[in-house]
Design a protein around this motif. Structure first.
Motif, PDB file in Angstrom:
ATOM      1  N   MET A   1     120.679 102.762  12.641  1.00  0.00           N
ATOM      2  CA  MET A   1     120.376 104.165  12.417  1.00  0.00           C
ATOM      3  C   MET A   1     118.930 104.380  11.970  1.00  0.00           C
ATOM      4  N   THR A   2     118.375 105.500  12.433  1.00  0.00           N
ATOM      5  CA  THR A   2     117.044 105.941  12.039  1.00  0.00           C
ATOM      6  C   THR A   2     117.134 107.436  11.764  1.00  0.00           C
ATOM      7  N   ALA A   3     116.509 107.893  10.687  1.00  0.00           N
ATOM      8  CA  ALA A   3     116.586 109.319  10.350  1.00  0.00           C
ATOM      9  C   ALA A   3     115.237 109.820   9.845  1.00  0.00           C
ATOM     10  N   ALA A   4     115.040 111.126  10.003  1.00  0.00           N
ATOM     11  CA  ALA A   4     113.841 111.775   9.467  1.00  0.00           C
ATOM     12  C   ALA A   4     114.152 113.247   9.236  1.00  0.00           C
ATOM     13  N   VAL A   5     113.518 113.794   8.202  1.00  0.00           N
ATOM     14  CA  VAL A   5     113.676 115.212   7.862  1.00  0.00           C
ATOM     15  C   VAL A   5     112.281 115.811   7.723  1.00  0.00           C
ATOM     16  N   ALA A   6     112.110 117.009   8.266  1.00  0.00           N
ATOM     17  CA  ALA A   6     110.832 117.724   8.152  1.00  0.00           C
ATOM     18  C   ALA A   6     110.497 117.919   6.674  1.00  0.00           C
ATOM     19  N   LYS A   7     109.229 117.813   6.358  1.00  0.00           N
ATOM     20  CA  LYS A   7     108.777 117.870   4.964  1.00  0.00           C
ATOM     21  C   LYS A   7     109.269 119.122   4.233  1.00  0.00           C
ATOM     22  N   SER A   8     109.238 120.255   4.896  1.00  0.00           N
ATOM     23  CA  SER A   8     109.639 121.507   4.238  1.00  0.00           C
ATOM     24  C   SER A   8     111.144 121.587   3.966  1.00  0.00           C
ATOM     25  N   TYR A   9     111.927 120.648   4.499  1.00  0.00           N
ATOM     26  CA  TYR A   9     113.377 120.646   4.299  1.00  0.00           C
ATOM     27  C   TYR A   9     113.847 119.490   3.414  1.00  0.00           C
ATOM     28  N   ARG A  10     112.930 118.663   2.954  1.00  0.00           N
ATOM     29  CA  ARG A  10     113.329 117.519   2.131  1.00  0.00           C
ATOM     30  C   ARG A  10     113.812 117.964   0.760  1.00  0.00           C
ATOM     31  N   GLY A  11     114.674 117.131   0.184  1.00  0.00           N
ATOM     32  CA  GLY A  11     115.226 117.433  -1.138  1.00  0.00           C
ATOM     33  C   GLY A  11     116.323 118.485  -1.097  1.00  0.00           C
ATOM     34  N   LYS A  12     116.828 118.780   0.096  1.00  0.00           N
ATOM     35  CA  LYS A  12     117.845 119.826   0.258  1.00  0.00           C
ATOM     36  C   LYS A  12     119.189 119.252   0.724  1.00  0.00           C
ATOM     37  N   GLN A  13     119.354 117.927   0.630  1.00  0.00           N
ATOM     38  CA  GLN A  13     120.593 117.249   1.030  1.00  0.00           C
ATOM     39  C   GLN A  13     120.813 117.223   2.540  1.00  0.00           C
ATOM     40  N   ILE A  14     119.802 117.579   3.319  1.00  0.00           N
ATOM     41  CA  ILE A  14     119.960 117.606   4.773  1.00  0.00           C
ATOM     42  C   ILE A  14     120.149 116.202   5.328  1.00  0.00           C
ATOM     43  N   ALA A  15     119.381 115.239   4.861  1.00  0.00           N
ATOM     44  CA  ALA A  15     119.541 113.858   5.346  1.00  0.00           C
ATOM     45  C   ALA A  15     120.935 113.339   5.045  1.00  0.00           C
ATOM     46  N   LYS A  16     121.437 113.651   3.868  1.00  0.00           N
ATOM     47  CA  LYS A  16     122.778 113.199   3.474  1.00  0.00           C
ATOM     48  C   LYS A  16     123.848 113.817   4.372  1.00  0.00           C
ATOM     49  N   GLU A  17     123.789 115.120   4.569  1.00  0.00           N
ATOM     50  CA  GLU A  17     124.781 115.807   5.403  1.00  0.00           C
ATOM     51  C   GLU A  17     124.697 115.340   6.856  1.00  0.00           C
ATOM     52  N   LEU A  18     123.486 115.178   7.354  1.00  0.00           N
ATOM     53  CA  LEU A  18     123.294 114.717   8.732  1.00  0.00           C
ATOM     54  C   LEU A  18     123.818 113.294   8.902  1.00  0.00           C
ATOM     55  N   THR A  19     123.599 112.455   7.901  1.00  0.00           N
ATOM     56  CA  THR A  19     124.098 111.076   7.945  1.00  0.00           C
ATOM     57  C   THR A  19     125.622 111.069   7.950  1.00  0.00           C
ATOM     58  N   HIS A  20     126.239 111.854   7.086  1.00  0.00           N
ATOM     59  CA  HIS A  20     127.706 111.937   7.073  1.00  0.00           C
ATOM     60  C   HIS A  20     128.237 112.394   8.438  1.00  0.00           C
ATOM     61  N   TYR A  21     127.593 113.409   8.996  1.00  0.00           N
ATOM     62  CA  TYR A  21     128.012 113.924  10.302  1.00  0.00           C
ATOM     63  C   TYR A  21     127.917 112.831  11.367  1.00  0.00           C
ATOM     64  N   GLY A  22     126.780 112.151  11.418  1.00  0.00           N
ATOM     65  CA  GLY A  22     126.574 111.106  12.411  1.00  0.00           C
ATOM     66  C   GLY A  22     127.529 109.937  12.234  1.00  0.00           C
ATOM     67  N   LEU A  23     127.757 109.519  10.998  1.00  0.00           N
ATOM     68  CA  LEU A  23     128.670 108.401  10.741  1.00  0.00           C
ATOM     69  C   LEU A  23     130.091 108.725  11.195  1.00  0.00           C
ATOM     70  N   GLU A  24     130.523 109.946  10.931  1.00  0.00           N
ATOM     71  CA  GLU A  24     131.864 110.347  11.352  1.00  0.00           C
ATOM     72  C   GLU A  24     131.985 110.309  12.879  1.00  0.00           C
ATOM     73  N   ASP A  25     130.973 110.808  13.566  1.00  0.00           N
ATOM     74  CA  ASP A  25     130.989 110.810  15.025  1.00  0.00           C
ATOM     75  C   ASP A  25     130.934 109.384  15.580  1.00  0.00           C
ATOM     76  N   LEU A  26     130.080 108.544  15.000  1.00  0.00           N
ATOM     77  CA  LEU A  26     129.985 107.155  15.462  1.00  0.00           C
ATOM     78  C   LEU A  26     131.305 106.419  15.260  1.00  0.00           C
ATOM     79  N   ALA A  27     131.979 106.674  14.142  1.00  0.00           N
ATOM     80  CA  ALA A  27     133.276 106.044  13.898  1.00  0.00           C
ATOM     81  C   ALA A  27     134.282 106.476  14.964  1.00  0.00           C
ATOM     82  N   GLU A  28     134.251 107.745  15.330  1.00  0.00           N
ATOM     83  CA  GLU A  28     135.150 108.240  16.378  1.00  0.00           C
ATOM     84  C   GLU A  28     134.840 107.598  17.723  1.00  0.00           C
ATOM     85  N   LYS A  29     133.602 107.170  17.903  1.00  0.00           N
ATOM     86  CA  LYS A  29     133.192 106.503  19.143  1.00  0.00           C
ATOM     87  C   LYS A  29     133.464 104.993  19.093  1.00  0.00           C
TER      88      LYS A  29
END
Length: 174
Positions: free
Chosen positions: A90-118
């Motif tokens: 996995m590789t992830a990045a968040v735009a600077k203006s959106y950092r510190g807003k839990q976006i990376a965490k939520e996106l990671t959870h979303y991706g992990l759930e989808d990958l597990a289903e795959k």
């Protein structure tokens, strides 16, 4: 929902589409200008992203700010080939203006759930030892430190060597 600049914004988490290519390239250019050391900064053309969207071993996920029509973050899961297809890097990045807003965490959870289903059984990534925010995000998502690559590279900014911290997460069988 995410709080950005005092206001609540609904961020949409989903698999990337070809219509997201322009926004993803904008994010990559922003990261490059910032000097971010992430695997996306080398991607500069539409064709490379189109190839990744077509590749059955790569899944791109995006966090989209629908009000601004902006890609706030991206996550790539690259599945191993052949006998290694049980794992994804996995590789992830968040735009600077959106950092510190839990976006990376939520996106990671979303991706992990989808990958597990795959059918992916384990997700792995490397994080620079001086990237505390990313390391903390991954640990909060249930990743475990597996090891390190000692003195992986020299940081001109700090004048010190930086390790790669290897982390992994076992995914639930689906």
């Amino acid at each position: 929902m995410t709080k950005i600049g005092g206001e609540i914004v609904m961020i949409e988490y989903r698999v990337a589409r070809s219509s997201d290519i322009s926004g993803m390239l904008d994010l990559f250019q922003e990261l490059k200008k910032e000097g971010a050391q992430v695997g996306f900064t080398h991607i500069e053309d539409v064709e490379e992203l189109q190839q990744q969207l077509k590749d059955e071993n790569i899944v791109l996920y995006v966090a989209v700010d629908p009000e601004k029509g902006k890609i706030a973050g991206i996550l790539r899961g690259k599945r191993g080939a052949s006998y290694q297809n049980h794992s994804a890097f996995m590789t992830a990045a968040v735009a600077k203006s959106y950092r510190g807003k839990q976006i990376a965490k939520e996106l990671t959870h979303y991706g992990l759930e989808d990958l597990a289903e795959k059918g992916v059984k384990i997700a792995r990534t490397y994080v620079y030892s001086n990237n505390k925010a990313s390391l903390n995000t991954l640990l909060s998502c249930g990743f475990t430190i597996s090891g390190s690559v000692h003195m992986h590279h020299f940081s001109e900014e700090t004048g010190q060597y930086v390790d790669d911290i290897i982390v992994h997460k076992l995914l639930n069988d689906k």
